[in-house]
Design a protein around this motif. Structure first.
Motif, PDB file in Angstrom:
ATOM      1  N   SER A   1       0.815  -1.217   0.000  1.00 15.94           N
ATOM      2  CA  SER A   1       0.000   0.000   0.000  1.00 15.94           C
ATOM      3  C   SER A   1       0.855   1.277   0.000  1.00 15.94           C
ATOM      4  CB  SER A   1      -0.952   0.001   1.194  1.00 15.94           C
ATOM      5  OG  SER A   1      -0.239  -0.041   2.405  1.00 15.94           O
TER       6      SER A   1
ATOM      7  N   TYR B   1       0.345   4.497  -2.440  1.00 20.19           N
ATOM      8  CA  TYR B   1       0.239   5.876  -1.954  1.00 20.19           C
ATOM      9  C   TYR B   1       1.260   6.781  -2.634  1.00 20.19           C
ATOM     10  CZ  TYR B   1       0.134   9.848   1.264  1.00 20.19           C
ATOM     11  OH  TYR B   1       0.053  11.107   1.803  1.00 20.19           O
TER      12      TYR B   1
ATOM     13  N   LYS C   1       0.256  10.036  -4.866  1.00 20.38           N
ATOM     14  CA  LYS C   1       0.732  11.382  -4.544  1.00 20.38           C
ATOM     15  C   LYS C   1       1.329  12.058  -5.775  1.00 20.38           C
ATOM     16  CE  LYS C   1       3.515  11.195  -1.092  1.00 20.38           C
ATOM     17  NZ  LYS C   1       4.334  11.358   0.105  1.00 20.38           N
TER      18      LYS C   1
ATOM     19  N   TRP D   1      -1.819  12.871  -8.263  1.00 26.66           N
ATOM     20  CA  TRP D   1      -2.941  13.675  -7.757  1.00 26.66           C
ATOM     21  C   TRP D   1      -2.596  15.149  -7.852  1.00 26.66           C
ATOM     22  CZ3 TRP D   1      -6.299   9.825  -6.007  1.00 26.66           C
ATOM     23  CH2 TRP D   1      -7.608  10.260  -5.746  1.00 26.66           C
TER      24      TRP D   1
ATOM     25  N   ALA E   1      -9.102   4.271  -5.708  1.00 34.98           N
ATOM     26  CA  ALA E   1      -8.517   5.315  -4.870  1.00 34.98           C
ATOM     27  C   ALA E   1      -9.394   6.561  -4.902  1.00 34.98           C
ATOM     28  CB  ALA E   1      -7.120   5.671  -5.355  1.00 34.98           C
TER      29      ALA E   1
ATOM     30  N   ASN F   1      -9.898  10.533  -2.525  1.00 35.98           N
ATOM     31  CA  ASN F   1      -9.415  11.378  -1.439  1.00 35.98           C
ATOM     32  C   ASN F   1     -10.571  11.849  -0.572  1.00 35.98           C
ATOM     33  OD1 ASN F   1     -10.278  13.093  -3.658  1.00 35.98           O
ATOM     34  ND2 ASN F   1      -9.409  14.798  -2.510  1.00 35.98           N
TER      35      ASN F   1
ATOM     36  N   LEU G   1      -9.505   9.946   7.272  1.00 40.54           N
ATOM     37  CA  LEU G   1      -9.180   8.827   6.390  1.00 40.54           C
ATOM     38  C   LEU G   1     -10.075   7.603   6.566  1.00 40.54           C
ATOM     39  CD1 LEU G   1      -5.292   9.050   6.518  1.00 40.54           C
ATOM     40  CD2 LEU G   1      -6.812   9.758   4.662  1.00 40.54           C
TER      41      LEU G   1
ATOM     42  N   ILE H   1      -7.699   2.652  -1.677  1.00 38.17           N
ATOM     43  CA  ILE H   1      -6.913   3.567  -0.863  1.00 38.17           C
ATOM     44  C   ILE H   1      -7.667   4.891  -0.731  1.00 38.17           C
ATOM     45  CG2 ILE H   1      -4.743   4.881  -0.727  1.00 38.17           C
ATOM     46  CD1 ILE H   1      -4.121   1.982  -0.460  1.00 38.17           C
TER      47      ILE H   1
ATOM     48  N   ILE I   1      -6.920   8.692   0.389  1.00 36.34           N
ATOM     49  CA  ILE I   1      -5.735   9.508   0.642  1.00 36.34           C
ATOM     50  C   ILE I   1      -6.102  10.916   1.099  1.00 36.34           C
ATOM     51  CG2 ILE I   1      -4.431   8.212  -1.092  1.00 36.34           C
ATOM     52  CD1 ILE I   1      -4.425  10.823  -2.768  1.00 36.34           C
ATOM     53  N   SER I   2      -5.136  11.522   1.735  1.00 36.60           N
ATOM     54  CA  SER I   2      -5.158  12.951   2.041  1.00 36.60           C
ATOM     55  C   SER I   2      -3.711  13.405   1.864  1.00 36.60           C
ATOM     56  CB  SER I   2      -5.645  13.217   3.467  1.00 36.60           C
ATOM     57  OG  SER I   2      -4.654  12.876   4.407  1.00 36.60           O
TER      58      SER I   2
ATOM     59  N   TYR J   1      -2.728   7.982   4.356  1.00 32.25           N
ATOM     60  CA  TYR J   1      -3.651   7.141   3.595  1.00 32.25           C
ATOM     61  C   TYR J   1      -4.249   6.055   4.470  1.00 32.25           C
ATOM     62  CZ  TYR J   1      -0.040   3.501   3.290  1.00 32.25           C
ATOM     63  OH  TYR J   1       0.883   2.538   3.588  1.00 32.25           O
TER      64      TYR J   1
ATOM     65  N   SER K   1      -5.700   2.059   3.822  1.00 29.36           N
ATOM     66  CA  SER K   1      -5.746   0.942   2.885  1.00 29.36           C
ATOM     67  C   SER K   1      -6.787  -0.069   3.321  1.00 29.36           C
ATOM     68  CB  SER K   1      -4.373   0.257   2.818  1.00 29.36           C
ATOM     69  OG  SER K   1      -4.476  -1.005   2.225  1.00 29.36           O
TER      70      SER K   1
END
Length: 136
Positions: free
Chosen positions: A15, A19, A23, A26, A84, A86, A92, A120, A122-123, A127, A129
């Motif tokens: 994972s 991520y 990143k 994104w 995925a 966000n 999360l 996933i 994300i922020s 993250y 998972s």
């Protein structure tokens, strides 16, 4: 036909690898502003062959259509996919809707011999998972 050699495509081992790739792709200006849903397509060697921008929504949500996701996965000849999205709030934890969508896509993908190997959230700070938490 891709111009990128298979050996040069990003390899997914865990994972953290997912991520790091997310990143990179994104839009940093949007990660804390609006919710987006993306799908990574993988080949048999767990190498990323493509990314599908499934949806872009508002501050508190986005609508990802499982039919469009699976259509793109089939067209790209994906063996595995990684879901995925966000959470602009920075929280999360998956919502019930996140869990239901994951199950729905996972079940539908089985009929096409496509495995959903993770989802996933994300922020910009971390993250979550689904696979690490035993939800996949």
């Amino acid at each position: 036909k891709t111009k990128v050699k298979a050996s040069e495509r990003p390899l997914i081992r865990d994972s953290k690898d997912i991520y790091e790739i997310l990143k990179q792709i994104w839009d940093e200006g949007k990660i804390d502003m609006l919710e987006e849903f993306k799908v990574l397509f993988l080949n048999r060697g767990n190498r990323v062959t493509g990314v599908y921008n499934a949806s872009s929504g508002g501050i508190a949500g986005t609508v990802a259509d499982p039919r469009l996701i699976l259509a793109a996965a089939i067209k790209s000849l994906a063996v595995c996919i990684i879901l995925a999205h966000n959470h602009p709030s920075g929280n999360l934890r998956p919502s019930r809707a996140d869990e239901e969508l994951t199950c729905k896509i996972k079940e539908a993908a089985k009929y096409h011999d496509i495995r959903v190997i993770d989802h996933i959230i994300i922020s910009c700070e971390g993250y979550y998972s689904f696979a690490n938490e035993g939800l996949i």
